[in-house]
Design an enzyme around this catalytic site. Structure first.
Site, mmCIF file in Angstrom:
data_model
loop_
_atom_site.group_PDB
_atom_site.id
_atom_site.type_symbol
_atom_site.label_atom_id
_atom_site.label_comp_id
_atom_site.label_asym_id
_atom_site.label_seq_id
_atom_site.Cartn_x
_atom_site.Cartn_y
_atom_site.Cartn_z
ATOM 1 N N GLY A 196 70.714 0.711 -48.020
ATOM 2 C CA GLY A 196 70.067 1.906 -47.458
ATOM 3 C C GLY A 196 70.800 3.174 -47.839
ATOM 4 N N GLY B 55 73.407 5.966 -44.696
ATOM 5 C CA GLY B 55 73.878 5.313 -45.923
ATOM 6 C C GLY B 55 74.367 6.319 -46.956
ATOM 7 N N SER C 239 71.818 0.794 -31.958
ATOM 8 C CA SER C 239 71.264 2.085 -31.555
ATOM 9 C C SER C 239 71.410 2.268 -30.046
ATOM 10 C CB SER C 239 69.787 2.108 -31.931
ATOM 11 O OG SER C 239 69.123 3.107 -31.211
ATOM 12 N N SER C 240 71.510 3.530 -29.630
ATOM 13 C CA SER C 240 71.602 3.791 -28.181
ATOM 14 C C SER C 240 70.303 3.401 -27.467
ATOM 15 C CB SER C 240 71.942 5.262 -27.917
ATOM 16 O OG SER C 240 70.997 6.099 -28.531
ATOM 17 N N CYS C 241 69.193 3.231 -28.241
ATOM 18 C CA CYS C 241 67.928 2.754 -27.638
ATOM 19 C C CYS C 241 68.073 1.350 -27.053
ATOM 20 C CB CYS C 241 66.817 2.643 -28.680
ATOM 21 S SG CYS C 241 66.415 4.151 -29.482
ATOM 22 N N TYR D 67 61.942 -1.902 -31.475
ATOM 23 C CA TYR D 67 63.108 -1.500 -32.275
ATOM 24 C C TYR D 67 64.394 -1.911 -31.551
ATOM 25 C CZ TYR D 67 66.386 1.952 -34.328
ATOM 26 O OH TYR D 67 67.456 2.590 -34.920
ATOM 27 N N LYS E 30 67.295 -4.558 -32.710
ATOM 28 C CA LYS E 30 68.684 -4.110 -32.853
ATOM 29 C C LYS E 30 69.621 -4.930 -31.970
ATOM 30 C CE LYS E 30 68.477 -0.992 -35.936
ATOM 31 N NZ LYS E 30 69.321 -1.123 -37.128
ATOM 32 N N PRO F 64 76.027 4.020 -33.085
ATOM 33 C CA PRO F 64 76.108 5.479 -33.107
ATOM 34 C C PRO F 64 74.995 6.088 -32.246
ATOM 35 C CG PRO F 64 75.505 4.583 -35.293
ATOM 36 C CD PRO F 64 75.384 3.475 -34.297
ATOM 37 N N ASN G 150 72.453 9.506 -31.539
ATOM 38 C CA ASN G 150 71.555 10.186 -32.498
ATOM 39 C C ASN G 150 72.315 10.847 -33.645
ATOM 40 O OD1 ASN G 150 68.917 10.041 -30.942
ATOM 41 N ND2 ASN G 150 70.315 10.941 -29.443
ATOM 42 N N HIS H 32 63.273 12.265 -36.233
ATOM 43 C CA HIS H 32 63.906 12.294 -34.916
ATOM 44 C C HIS H 32 63.902 13.729 -34.377
ATOM 45 C CE1 HIS H 32 65.906 8.468 -36.371
ATOM 46 N NE2 HIS H 32 65.294 8.113 -35.264
ATOM 47 N N TRP I 192 57.575 19.142 -28.383
ATOM 48 C CA TRP I 192 57.094 17.983 -27.634
ATOM 49 C C TRP I 192 57.942 17.690 -26.404
ATOM 50 C CZ3 TRP I 192 55.761 13.527 -31.572
ATOM 51 C CH2 TRP I 192 54.601 13.899 -32.258
ATOM 52 N N ARG J 256 70.347 14.429 -24.517
ATOM 53 C CA ARG J 256 70.705 13.606 -25.666
ATOM 54 C C ARG J 256 72.076 14.020 -26.210
ATOM 55 N NH1 ARG J 256 67.219 11.110 -23.835
ATOM 56 N NH2 ARG J 256 65.223 10.473 -24.737
ATOM 57 N N ASP K 11 58.492 11.846 -23.359
ATOM 58 C CA ASP K 11 59.880 12.303 -23.307
ATOM 59 C C ASP K 11 60.871 11.249 -23.801
ATOM 60 O OD1 ASP K 11 60.079 14.899 -22.484
ATOM 61 O OD2 ASP K 11 60.228 14.423 -20.338
HETATM 62 N N1 LIG Z 1 69.450 7.967 -37.427
HETATM 63 C C1 LIG Z 1 69.991 7.669 -36.261
HETATM 64 O O1 LIG Z 1 70.051 8.499 -35.344
HETATM 65 C C2 LIG Z 1 70.555 6.302 -36.015
HETATM 66 C C3 LIG Z 1 71.306 6.107 -34.849
HETATM 67 C C4 LIG Z 1 71.814 4.835 -34.613
HETATM 68 C C5 LIG Z 1 71.599 3.808 -35.509
HETATM 69 N N2 LIG Z 1 70.858 4.018 -36.614
HETATM 70 C C6 LIG Z 1 70.656 2.895 -37.531
HETATM 71 O O2 LIG Z 1 71.385 3.138 -38.714
HETATM 72 C C7 LIG Z 1 70.676 2.643 -39.837
HETATM 73 C C8 LIG Z 1 70.432 3.796 -40.817
HETATM 74 O O3 LIG Z 1 69.660 4.811 -40.168
HETATM 75 P P1 LIG Z 1 69.212 6.121 -40.955
HETATM 76 O O4 LIG Z 1 68.873 7.129 -39.937
HETATM 77 O O5 LIG Z 1 70.188 6.445 -42.020
HETATM 78 O O6 LIG Z 1 67.845 5.624 -41.593
HETATM 79 P P2 LIG Z 1 67.001 6.258 -42.788
HETATM 80 O O7 LIG Z 1 67.472 7.620 -43.124
HETATM 81 O O8 LIG Z 1 65.566 6.045 -42.434
HETATM 82 O O9 LIG Z 1 67.365 5.302 -44.016
HETATM 83 C C9 LIG Z 1 66.978 3.966 -44.008
HETATM 84 C C10 LIG Z 1 67.319 3.375 -45.356
HETATM 85 O O10 LIG Z 1 66.890 2.002 -45.352
HETATM 86 C C11 LIG Z 1 66.113 1.766 -46.533
HETATM 87 N N3 LIG Z 1 65.176 0.670 -46.249
HETATM 88 C C12 LIG Z 1 64.206 0.635 -45.300
HETATM 89 N N4 LIG Z 1 63.555 -0.552 -45.348
HETATM 90 C C13 LIG Z 1 64.142 -1.274 -46.353
HETATM 91 C C14 LIG Z 1 63.921 -2.554 -46.886
HETATM 92 N N5 LIG Z 1 62.958 -3.380 -46.394
HETATM 93 N N6 LIG Z 1 64.699 -2.978 -47.900
HETATM 94 C C15 LIG Z 1 65.661 -2.164 -48.425
HETATM 95 N N7 LIG Z 1 65.929 -0.946 -47.946
HETATM 96 C C16 LIG Z 1 65.176 -0.496 -46.922
HETATM 97 C C17 LIG Z 1 65.429 3.101 -46.792
HETATM 98 O O11 LIG Z 1 64.950 3.175 -48.109
HETATM 99 P P3 LIG Z 1 63.506 3.882 -48.356
HETATM 100 O O12 LIG Z 1 63.593 5.234 -47.725
HETATM 101 O O13 LIG Z 1 63.373 3.909 -49.837
HETATM 102 O O14 LIG Z 1 62.500 3.008 -47.658
HETATM 103 C C18 LIG Z 1 66.605 4.050 -46.532
HETATM 104 O O15 LIG Z 1 67.488 4.073 -47.645
HETATM 105 C C19 LIG Z 1 69.385 2.025 -39.286
HETATM 106 O O16 LIG Z 1 69.570 0.644 -39.116
HETATM 107 C C20 LIG Z 1 69.220 2.679 -37.940
HETATM 108 O O17 LIG Z 1 68.542 1.839 -37.062
HETATM 109 C C21 LIG Z 1 70.350 5.260 -36.910
#
Ligand SMILES: NC(=O)c1ccc[n+]([C@@H]2O[C@H](COP(=O)([O-])OP(=O)(O)OC[C@H]3O[C@@H](n4cnc5c(N)ncnc54)[C@H](OP(=O)(O)O)[C@@H]3O)[C@@H](O)[C@H]2O)c1
Length: 317
Positions: free
Chosen positions: A12, A18, A109-111, A138, A142, A166, A168, A182, A205, A212, A274
């Site tokens: 990712g 990532g 996730s905090s969810c 989700y 997780k 982590p 948000n 988000h 919204w 948060r 909300d």
């Molecule tokens: N953002 C937050 O606030 C947050 C907080 C806590 C935990 N997390 C967790 O941290 C992780 C990363 O979050 P993020 O916010 O960085 O997400 P993101 O920006 O949506 O990035 C997700 C990445 O996963 C890739 N991906 C999705 N489906 C895939 C698949 N089937 N095979 C291979 N690659 C795939 C996407 O590639 P494409 O875009 O090309 O599909 C993208 O590179 C997630 O597991 C999320 O649940 C996020």
């Protein structure tokens, strides 16, 4: 530095977390880095995941891939959020174990915490109550990923699987698409567009009342690289990654408006959902190990807004 020459796979790497982990690894001199885009390797396909691990044998895995989205995306696609996140977690954990990865980081996730969880939320509160309904699928996927990490550590007698939680995340390369983003990215975009169109008010919204906590994405990467250096035992896992402070969405909107330079009225549409009333993590486990965040919300908002104006706006639909 431990693992400097190890082969590190960032799954990712095009996403918010990532891309930050990849950039931070490069900046700190890690050179043996492997990435595969979603198109090159669909982590929902177990045979392809096994073939990749068999051939490349990554020693360290940062599992930053996931099906991620805001409140409406979660509500409208519960089956996809559940199935894809479960599949990706299982396939990468199983292959990491089978092909001998030394460390695997999983992002919870905090969810996952109960909707009515006492605040701030300690790791022991996981699985003590039902998570918020709008992101239940989700959250359950997780929770399964975190539990799988702990189960693998327990059965195989080491502590290779490190689930982190982590709060948000926000920062450059966030998703600013209004249907799937988000809250913070959505606020930045809406308020920026209101300023550009000289609109006298912007409608956001929800009620503006939920509270948060926001963690700048480079601080999440920094915390993970800090944990990579440490020998961790299963009894201090999973580990929350938070900054210890939250604010209401209305307060956040006011800060964003100030950063953007928008002086119009901010109105809330309470017919929109909300989500949970409050989500503040207790990050004392991580802080006791010696980690501290480096980027304040004000600094992080400025970096995020500058990136959006210079880079993100032209790519946002
Ligand atoms: N953002 C937050 O606030 C947050 C907080 C806590 C935990 N997390 C967790 O941290 C992780 C990363 O979050 P993020 O916010 O960085 O997400 P993101 O920006 O949506 O990035 C997700 C990445 O996963 C890739 N991906 C999705 N489906 C895939 C698949 N089937 N095979 C291979 N690659 C795939 C996407 O590639 P494409 O875009 O090309 O599909 C993208 O590179 C997630 O597991 C999320 O649940 C996020």
């Amino acid at each position: 530095m431990r693992y400097r020459d190890a082969k590190i796979y960032v799954a990712g790497h095009t996403g918010l977390i990532g891309s930050s982990i990849l950039r931070n690894l490069k900046e700190r001199g890690f050179r043996n880095l492997v990435t595969k885009s979603h198109v090159e390797l669909d982590l929902c396909n177990q045979a392809d995941v096994r073939a990749f691990f068999r051939q490349d044998k990554p020693e360290i895995v940062f599992m930053c891939a996931g099906r991620v989205g805001g409140i409406i995306e979660n509500r409208d696609h519960p089956a996809e959020f559940m199935a894809q996140n479960l599949a990706m977690a299982f396939h990468t954990i199983e292959a990491s174990q089978h092909y001998g990865a030394k460390k695997y980081f999983f992002f919870g996730s905090s969810c996952m915490y109960p909707r009515q969880c006492p605040q701030p939320m300690v790791e022991e509160a996981l699985l003590t109550g039902k998570p918020e309904a709008t992101s239940l699928s989700y959250a359950v996927a997780k929770l399964a990923g975190v539990s799988m990490c702990l189960a693998f550590n327990e059965q195989y007698g080491d502590c290779s699987f490190i689930p982190v939680i982590p709060n948000n995340a926000y920062g450059p390369r966030d998703n600013f698409d209004l249907t799937s983003s988000h809250v913070l990215a959505a606020l930045v975009r809406k308020i920026h567009e209101a300023k550009k169109s000289k609109s006298p008010k912007v409608v956001l919204w929800g009620t503006g009342k939920p509270r948060r906590e926001f963690v700048f994405v480079d601080d999440i990467a920094d915390a993970c690289l800090f944990l990579l250096e440490r020998q961790l035992a299963n009894d201090i896992l999973p580990i929350n990654i938070g900054v210890g402070e939250d604010l209401s969405i209305a307060e956040l909107a006011a800060k964003v408006a100030q950063g953007v330079g928008y002086s119009g009225e901010i109105e809330f549409d309470s017919s929109k959902p909300d989500g949970a009333p409050r989500k503040l993590l207790d990050a004392s486990r991580l802080h006791r190990l010696g980690w501290q965040q480096k980027v304040s919300l004000q600094q992080g908002l400025k970096i995020t807004y500058d990136w959006y104006v210079n880079e993100g706006e032209k790519h946002s639909g």
